[in-house]
Design a protein around this motif. Structure first.
Motif, PDB file in Angstrom:
ATOM      1  N   ASN A  78       5.295   4.234   1.807  1.00 59.59           N
ATOM      2  CA  ASN A  78       5.706   5.625   1.799  1.00 59.59           C
ATOM      3  C   ASN A  78       6.683   5.921   2.931  1.00 59.59           C
ATOM      4  OD1 ASN A  78       3.124   5.069   3.139  1.00 59.59           O
ATOM      5  ND2 ASN A  78       3.226   7.205   3.820  1.00 59.59           N
TER       6      ASN A  78
ATOM      7  N   ARG B 128      -0.468  -6.523   5.258  1.00 60.68           N
ATOM      8  CA  ARG B 128      -0.256  -5.279   4.544  1.00 60.68           C
ATOM      9  C   ARG B 128       1.123  -4.718   4.874  1.00 60.68           C
ATOM     10  NH1 ARG B 128      -6.058  -2.066   5.368  1.00 60.68           N
ATOM     11  NH2 ARG B 128      -7.410  -3.910   5.100  1.00 60.68           N
TER      12      ARG B 128
ATOM     13  N   ASN C 147      -4.287   0.484  -4.197  1.00 67.09           N
ATOM     14  CA  ASN C 147      -4.853   1.495  -3.308  1.00 67.09           C
ATOM     15  C   ASN C 147      -6.360   1.342  -3.204  1.00 67.09           C
ATOM     16  OD1 ASN C 147      -2.717   3.042  -2.283  1.00 67.09           O
ATOM     17  ND2 ASN C 147      -2.500   4.170  -4.201  1.00 67.09           N
TER      18      ASN C 147
ATOM     19  N   SER D 287       4.579   6.494  -4.434  1.00 62.08           N
ATOM     20  CA  SER D 287       5.249   6.164  -3.167  1.00 62.08           C
ATOM     21  C   SER D 287       6.258   5.036  -3.298  1.00 62.08           C
ATOM     22  CB  SER D 287       4.208   5.792  -2.104  1.00 62.08           C
ATOM     23  OG  SER D 287       3.487   4.635  -2.516  1.00 62.08           O
TER      24      SER D 287
ATOM     25  N   LEU E  72       0.823  -1.208   0.000  1.00 60.33           N
ATOM     26  CA  LEU E  72       0.000   0.000   0.000  1.00 60.33           C
ATOM     27  C   LEU E  72       0.856   1.256   0.000  1.00 60.33           C
ATOM     28  CD1 LEU E  72      -2.507  -1.071   2.809  1.00 60.33           C
ATOM     29  CD2 LEU E  72      -2.697  -1.488   0.355  1.00 60.33           C
ATOM     30  N   GLY E  73       0.257   2.348  -0.474  1.00 63.34           N
ATOM     31  CA  GLY E  73       0.935   3.639  -0.469  1.00 63.34           C
ATOM     32  C   GLY E  73       0.317   4.544  -1.508  1.00 63.34           C
TER      33      GLY E  73
ATOM     34  N   GLN F  34       3.164  -0.907   4.195  1.00 68.58           N
ATOM     35  CA  GLN F  34       3.054   0.467   3.714  1.00 68.58           C
ATOM     36  C   GLN F  34       4.417   0.927   3.236  1.00 68.58           C
ATOM     37  OE1 GLN F  34      -0.128   1.838   4.254  1.00 68.58           O
ATOM     38  NE2 GLN F  34       0.291   3.742   3.149  1.00 68.58           N
TER      39      GLN F  34
ATOM     40  N   LYS G  53       5.262   1.665  -4.674  1.00 67.15           N
ATOM     41  CA  LYS G  53       4.654   0.331  -4.633  1.00 67.15           C
ATOM     42  C   LYS G  53       5.208  -0.556  -5.754  1.00 67.15           C
ATOM     43  CE  LYS G  53       0.333   1.637  -4.977  1.00 67.15           C
ATOM     44  NZ  LYS G  53       0.581   3.112  -5.083  1.00 67.15           N
TER      45      LYS G  53
END
Length: 204
Positions: free
Chosen positions: A203, A199, A188, A39, A34-35, A201, A41
């Protein structure tokens, strides 16, 4: 199959894309990357699939507790993304046959017909890819990604170019796939996350 990523960082032009990502995932699960847009991904997906190297950190894959050499991991990986291109002037069958021969696959034609039917493309095998709609091309990319029965499947933007029927079809396939294999997807979209068991992340 198990993935172990430790302290993964990536810089471009001395600018950090992401830093010190550490996580594990194994067969029977879906890991969602995710991001926000831009970012990193897709960059992380490419690193995990050994298409590019991280600036620092280590990535290992294990099968039956034994580490898989980096040069052999491509045998186990399927990759799908909206930026991947097919040979537009060739038929779907010609594209798939070419891919199968590169991977030294045997008896691949029955698998091709089975997957083409599963993705709603039965009867279009001999049609040039340039005659396909954008949604049909996306479903054809799933056929490519799954043809060699990979133990690890990377999917960047699972819903890209798909209508509601195509989305339902792909979700059914991915839900079935991850029962005994490892699914890693970059997204996203909140609906995609229904498939996710874990998950990460990206960023900074």
């Amino acid at each position: 199959m198990k993935l172990s990523a430790k302290k993964i960082s990536k810089d471009f032009a001395e600018k950090a894309v992401f830093k010190n990502l550490t996580f594990e995932a194994e067969s029977g699960t879906c890991l969602a990357v995710l991001g926000p847009n831009g970012s990193g991904k897709t960059t992380l997906m490419r690193i995990l699939s050994h298409l590019i190297l991280p600036t620092s950190g280590t990535i290992e894959y294990f099968e039956h507790e034994r580490s898989i050499p980096a040069e052999r991991i491509f045998q186990h990986i399927g990759f799908l993304g909206p930026y991947l291109e097919l040979y537009q002037d060739l038929s779907a069958m010609e594209n798939l046959q070419f891919f199968s021969k590169i991977r030294s696959m045997k008896n691949f034609e029955p698998k091709i017909f089975k997957l083409m039917e599963r993705f709603g493309l039965k009867g279009r095998e001999e049609d040039a890819v340039k005659t396909y709609s954008s949604g049909m091309k996306q479903r054809l990319k799933y056929v490519f990604a799954l043809l060699h029965e990979p133990k690890i499947l990377f999917v960047d933007e699972p819903r890209s170019n798909l209508d509601e029927e195509g989305i339902r079809l792909v979700y059914d396939v991915l839900q079935d796939y991850k029962k005994d294999r490892l699914l890693i997807m970059a997204t996203n979209d909140i609906d995609d996350l229904k498939l996710a068991d874990m998950r990460v992340q990206v960023n900074v």
